[in-house]
Design a protein around this motif. Sequence first.
Motif, PDB file in Angstrom:
ATOM      1  N   PHE A  17       0.767  -1.232   0.000  1.00  0.00           N
ATOM      2  CA  PHE A  17       0.000   0.000   0.000  1.00  0.00           C
ATOM      3  C   PHE A  17       0.807   1.296   0.000  1.00  0.00           C
ATOM      4  O   PHE A  17       0.298   2.335  -0.366  1.00  0.00           O
ATOM      5  CB  PHE A  17      -0.932   0.024   1.223  1.00  0.00           C
ATOM      6  N   SER A  18       2.086   1.231   0.384  1.00  0.00           N
ATOM      7  CA  SER A  18       2.751   2.493   0.707  1.00  0.00           C
ATOM      8  C   SER A  18       4.115   2.671   0.087  1.00  0.00           C
ATOM      9  O   SER A  18       4.971   3.320   0.661  1.00  0.00           O
ATOM     10  CB  SER A  18       2.874   2.615   2.238  1.00  0.00           C
ATOM     11  N   ALA A 188       5.584  -6.677  -9.913  1.00  0.00           N
ATOM     12  CA  ALA A 188       4.288  -6.561  -9.254  1.00  0.00           C
ATOM     13  C   ALA A 188       3.669  -5.188  -9.522  1.00  0.00           C
ATOM     14  O   ALA A 188       4.368  -4.174  -9.618  1.00  0.00           O
ATOM     15  CB  ALA A 188       4.445  -6.777  -7.754  1.00  0.00           C
ATOM     16  N   LYS A 189       2.360  -5.167  -9.637  1.00  0.00           N
ATOM     17  CA  LYS A 189       1.685  -3.916  -9.989  1.00  0.00           C
ATOM     18  C   LYS A 189       1.907  -2.832  -8.942  1.00  0.00           C
ATOM     19  O   LYS A 189       1.901  -1.640  -9.260  1.00  0.00           O
ATOM     20  CB  LYS A 189       0.191  -4.162 -10.190  1.00  0.00           C
ATOM     21  N   GLU A 190       2.124  -3.232  -7.671  1.00  0.00           N
ATOM     22  CA  GLU A 190       2.389  -2.245  -6.625  1.00  0.00           C
ATOM     23  C   GLU A 190       3.746  -1.590  -6.783  1.00  0.00           C
ATOM     24  O   GLU A 190       3.977  -0.499  -6.261  1.00  0.00           O
ATOM     25  CB  GLU A 190       2.297  -2.907  -5.245  1.00  0.00           C
ATOM     26  N   ASN A 264       2.330 -13.061  -4.213  1.00  0.00           N
ATOM     27  CA  ASN A 264       1.572 -13.927  -5.096  1.00  0.00           C
ATOM     28  C   ASN A 264       0.109 -13.515  -5.184  1.00  0.00           C
ATOM     29  O   ASN A 264      -0.502 -13.588  -6.259  1.00  0.00           O
ATOM     30  CB  ASN A 264       1.704 -15.385  -4.641  1.00  0.00           C
ATOM     31  N   ASP A 265      -0.468 -13.051  -4.079  1.00  0.00           N
ATOM     32  CA  ASP A 265      -1.856 -12.598  -4.107  1.00  0.00           C
ATOM     33  C   ASP A 265      -2.017 -11.374  -4.997  1.00  0.00           C
ATOM     34  O   ASP A 265      -3.057 -11.188  -5.635  1.00  0.00           O
ATOM     35  CB  ASP A 265      -2.344 -12.276  -2.697  1.00  0.00           C
ATOM     36  N   SER A 266      -0.974 -10.544  -5.050  1.00  0.00           N
ATOM     37  CA  SER A 266      -1.068  -9.333  -5.870  1.00  0.00           C
ATOM     38  C   SER A 266      -1.105  -9.655  -7.362  1.00  0.00           C
ATOM     39  O   SER A 266      -1.498  -8.828  -8.174  1.00  0.00           O
ATOM     40  CB  SER A 266       0.107  -8.394  -5.572  1.00  0.00           C
ATOM     41  N   TYR A 267      -0.698 -10.871  -7.728  1.00  0.00           N
ATOM     42  CA  TYR A 267      -0.707 -11.298  -9.124  1.00  0.00           C
ATOM     43  C   TYR A 267      -2.040 -11.904  -9.553  1.00  0.00           C
ATOM     44  O   TYR A 267      -2.318 -12.018 -10.746  1.00  0.00           O
ATOM     45  CB  TYR A 267       0.378 -12.353  -9.347  1.00  0.00           C
TER      46      TYR A 267
END
Length: 365
Positions: A17-18, A188-190, A264-267
């Motif tokens: 998030f940051s 990763a998109k973040e 992995n969840d972010s994918y």
Amino acid sequence: MFRNKRTYSFAIHCFIFSFLFQTCIYDFYRKEFVSEKQKNDEVLLLALLGILPNPNQKLFGFIPGASRDLSNSQFLNAEWFPKTNKKKLVLIHGWNPAERDSDPITNDEKKIQNIKNTFRNGLVHFQEGQASANSEFDLYVYTYRTSNSILVNGRQFHSTLRSHFSDSDSVAIIAHSMGGLVTRVALAKETGSLPFVRLVVTLASPQFGSPFATKSFFSSNAFVNELGSYLVDTQGGQELAYTNHGNLQTNLTGASNEVLDAINDSYLNSSLNQKFISFAGILSNCSMGETFYYNTGCSILNNAGFTSSDGIVTSNSARLGNLSYKQINISDCDHSMMAFQTVNVDDAKSLNLFTQVITEIRNYP
């Protein structure tokens, strides 16, 4: 180092998030890097805040030569490496057991040695024209300090790729072991977009971790205790721990890895996994590896119910639970051999794996 669940949660919160908030970044990385050698800390902290480049990571361009005794002069700072219209390959190595956060900053000679330790055979195959790779691709190699968090290293890998390649480039990353995790953070998109990265080939990457980095797997077995204790003595090693959260995972009592779970969840709700081809080493029996070390690891994993592995990483972890674009098993290659590193550079297993990797890159849509 992360010593408890609360600290893990803080790091994951920062990661997801940051990343754009300097206070959060500073607090996290300061905990990561304040160490015995204060003179290095200021340089590293400034690097982690993006003010200076990190002195322990570097991208080199590789210049093919005539001798298999690769010279350091063949590794050119990426800033000086001539840009061509060829497609690009970037090799990134895995965990290096010889370095710690508190060690002095590595010079170029040491950085190049770290690269050779993993990819010497692959570099020889490239310069000798195996699979015609050197006619189609420019080759780059990346090194980093593996004792640091994969979140730290992934963010820095992202910055390095972003600064050296343009959106018009076509880049394929070949990542061994931990290098695959660092690459997953980088993409990763973040972390941010890298549209020029066309494909990532992971070679025996513990994408759901490894039991040998998991405290609940420690036992009275001296091999397990020695390897496991050495791994979890560093932040990077801790983040290689096995997770039960991955798709198709065999349950390991007490195993968890919040960092890998978050990555992995972010994918899952994106198309990013479709950029990955996952190679897994499969030892058909525990005498097929080239070293006693991996054969022993294979036996221990087999006895614990993990009957398919390269001696360190279980096949489902290396295959990303079949969530990647494509999964490929390589027979009778141990964890080191999955980086093309056979004792004999002309070994068919090394040559065939290199050819298969280049072919998959070439044929990827």
